[in-house]
Write a protein that holds these residues in place. Structure first.
Motif: not given
Lengths: 215, 324
Positions: B276-278, B291-298, B313-314
């Motif tokens: 996912v890109s931001v 991150c949380i919405e997309n269930k990813t940590n990067v 990342t967090i």
């Protein structure tokens, strides 16, 4: 109907007499209005500067207002004699109330936050008065001025009872000589003068309100 | 160099203690936010600085000179003053309002007009507003004019008393961005009073928390939010709201890792396209949410032009906050 024609006839016959009274009337009330405005606005401003002064001035002015106008004229005759001067003084004293009250109320009702931000920006006392308080109070002051002008024009008719001339002379003469046409002719001119000036001042007042308050 | 100092200031209103042994040192160019609930003495501090109020005891110095030695009128003219109620003059056009203080000190009319044009642009409105009247503007636009007016004489100190308290959320955010920008551009000393935690954390370079006329906590923003020692009062006042606001004010691009960029070991290339890109200008809090919405940590971070600038990342937030 006959009465109306007789009044018109009277205007035609004696137009010079009425014109002279009309001019006298305007002159007397004009001088009074100028003096009242100057004194009234100054006293109104003084009142805003001190609570004690405000109480004293308001009490005195209210007290004067309770005296019947005819009595006030009579009173000044005993001091300053018969004529223009007495009439002028009485008119001035009687006309002060609306202008003093409206100046005072107009200034004290200016939004306190406006005053605070003006002072906070480095406005001096006199700048505050001329640049903020008076302009913003102007619609209220002018409303008082309009009331005062109409009142003074009407009251000016009584001034002739103490020999100050004006349209009251015609009214007075009509009464004393059982000549109702004369009384009506004089009264009509007083009313006409008051109505025309009031309409005129009404237009100015509307413009001032629009400029300052936007309504 | 300190530009405003309070030393042992005491101020009471009709027997009620508002400030008690109050000490504060404000340096040139600081954006100090004075934060506290209603009635804690915030506004009193502002009014002591511009001499609208007088302290019962203690010494206030402005630019190294005691306040008693200042000519009050001159002192006030040398500071910008913005209040919540805006206080624009309804009988004056926007231009006359902006030039109000310039007019008081009798600056040339041509010069005034030039300044009005500069200022209206600075606060994000265009020149067509100059001929309007305050009543024709929205609340937010009025406060923009209020800010322009405070900047007119180019003062080095600006006092703002809950200036954005009466405008809606979205307008407030715009005004906050504007004032941050102006502070960055002009480098003025700003003393800003508010009861809004989010606003304080967003704007201030330094935050002073007041508790019934005493300073409870006075630190530069990051330390203010992140240091552990807190009084019960501060704990109660903030909960975790200051932290959330801080995450909200930190931009993603300020807390990214550079895997694969600048020679740092790369994330697997094929994984990159599916990530996912931001936008790097969003807040760190938004990054965490994404991150949380997309269930990813990067997350892949790109700049305005869509160019890859790093990875979020967090863990990268954690490193940024702790400066490691």
């Amino acid at each position: 109907m006959g009465f109306v024609f007789r009044v018109i006839e009277l205007y035609k016959e004696r137009w010079e007499f009425f014109l002279q009274l009309f001019i006298e009337h305007i002159y007397l009330t004009f001088v009074a209005i100028v003096i009242i405005s100057v004194i009234g606005i100054i006293l109104g401003i003084i009142m805003t500067r001190s609570k004690t002064m405000a109480n004293i001035i308001m009490t005195v002015v209210n007290l004067i207002y309770t005296i019947p106008s005819i009595a006030l004229f009579g009173f000044f005759v005993s001091i300053t004699g018969i004529g223009f001067k007495s009439a002028l003084i009485a008119l001035v004293i009687y006309g002060l109330l609306p202008i003093i009250r409206n100046t005072y109320v107009g200034i004290t009702e200016v939004d306190p936050f406006l005053i605070e931000s003006a002072i906070g920006m480095g406005t001096t006392n006199s700048q505050l008065l001329y640049k903020v308080q008076l302009p913003l109070a102007l619609p209220v002051i002018f409303a008082g001025f309009r009331t005062m002008v109409i009142m003074t024009i009407a009251l000016g008719a009584i001034a002739s009872f103490i020999g100050a001339g004006g349209l009251g002379v015609a009214i007075w003469r009509g009464i004393t000589t059982y000549f109702p046409e004369m009384t009506v002719a004089g009264s009509l001119l007083v009313a006409l003068l008051a109505i025309i000036i009031d309409l005129f001042l009404g237009v100015i007042e509307k413009n001032i309100r629009k400029k300052i308050l936007g309504t | 160099m300190s530009i405003i100092t309070f030393e042992h200031i005491k101020k009471t209103f009709e027997e009620v203690m508002v400030l008690e042994d109050f000490n504060l040192n404000i340096d040139e160019g600081e954006f100090v936010v004075i934060l506290g609930p209603s009635g804690c003495g915030k506004t009193t501090i502002i009014k002591l600085i511009n001499g609208l109020l007088k302290a019962d005891e203690g010494i206030i110095s402005i630019r190294g000179k005691k306040i008693e030695d200042w000519n009050k009128i001159e002192l006030r003219r040398s500071m910008g003053y913005v209040i919540q109620q805006v206080g624009l003059f309804p009988h004056l056009s926007v231009e006359r309002n902006i030039c109000y203080t310039l007019n008081l000190i009798k600056i040339d009319k041509v010069e005034q007009h030039k300044r009005a044009l500069e200022l209206i642009e600075l606060v994000g409105l265009d020149a067509s507003y100059l001929s309007r009247y305050p009543r024709e503007l929205s609340g937010g636009q009025q406060q923009r004019i209020g800010v322009a007016r405070a900047l007119a004489t180019n003062p080095d100190i600006i006092l703002m008393d809950e200036p954005f308290g009466a405008v809606d959320e979205i307008t407030r955010r715009g005004l906050q961005e504007e004032i941050t920008k102006i502070h960055g551009m002009l480098g003025k000393t700003i003393v800003f009073v508010t009861h809004d935690i989010e606003e304080a954390v967003k704007l201030g370079s330094r935050i002073v928390l007041l508790n019934e006329g005493r300073i409870d906590r006075d630190k530069l923003k990051k330390d203010f939010v992140l240091s552990k020692e807190r009084t019960d009062y501060a704990e109660n006042f903030f909960g975790s709201k200051d932290f959330i606001s801080y995450l909200n004010s930190v931009k993603i691009r300020d807390c990214i890792d550079l895997f694969g960029i600048d020679g740092v070991a790369a994330v697997e290339v094929d994984a990159k396209d599916s990530m996912v890109s931001v936008d790097g200008n969003l807040s760190a809090l938004r990054g965490i949410k994404t991150c949380i919405e997309n269930k990813t940590n990067v997350l892949v971070v790109h700049d305005d032009e869509g160019k890859l600038i790093g990875y979020f990342t967090i863990d990268s937030v954690y490193k940024h906050l702790l400066d490691i």
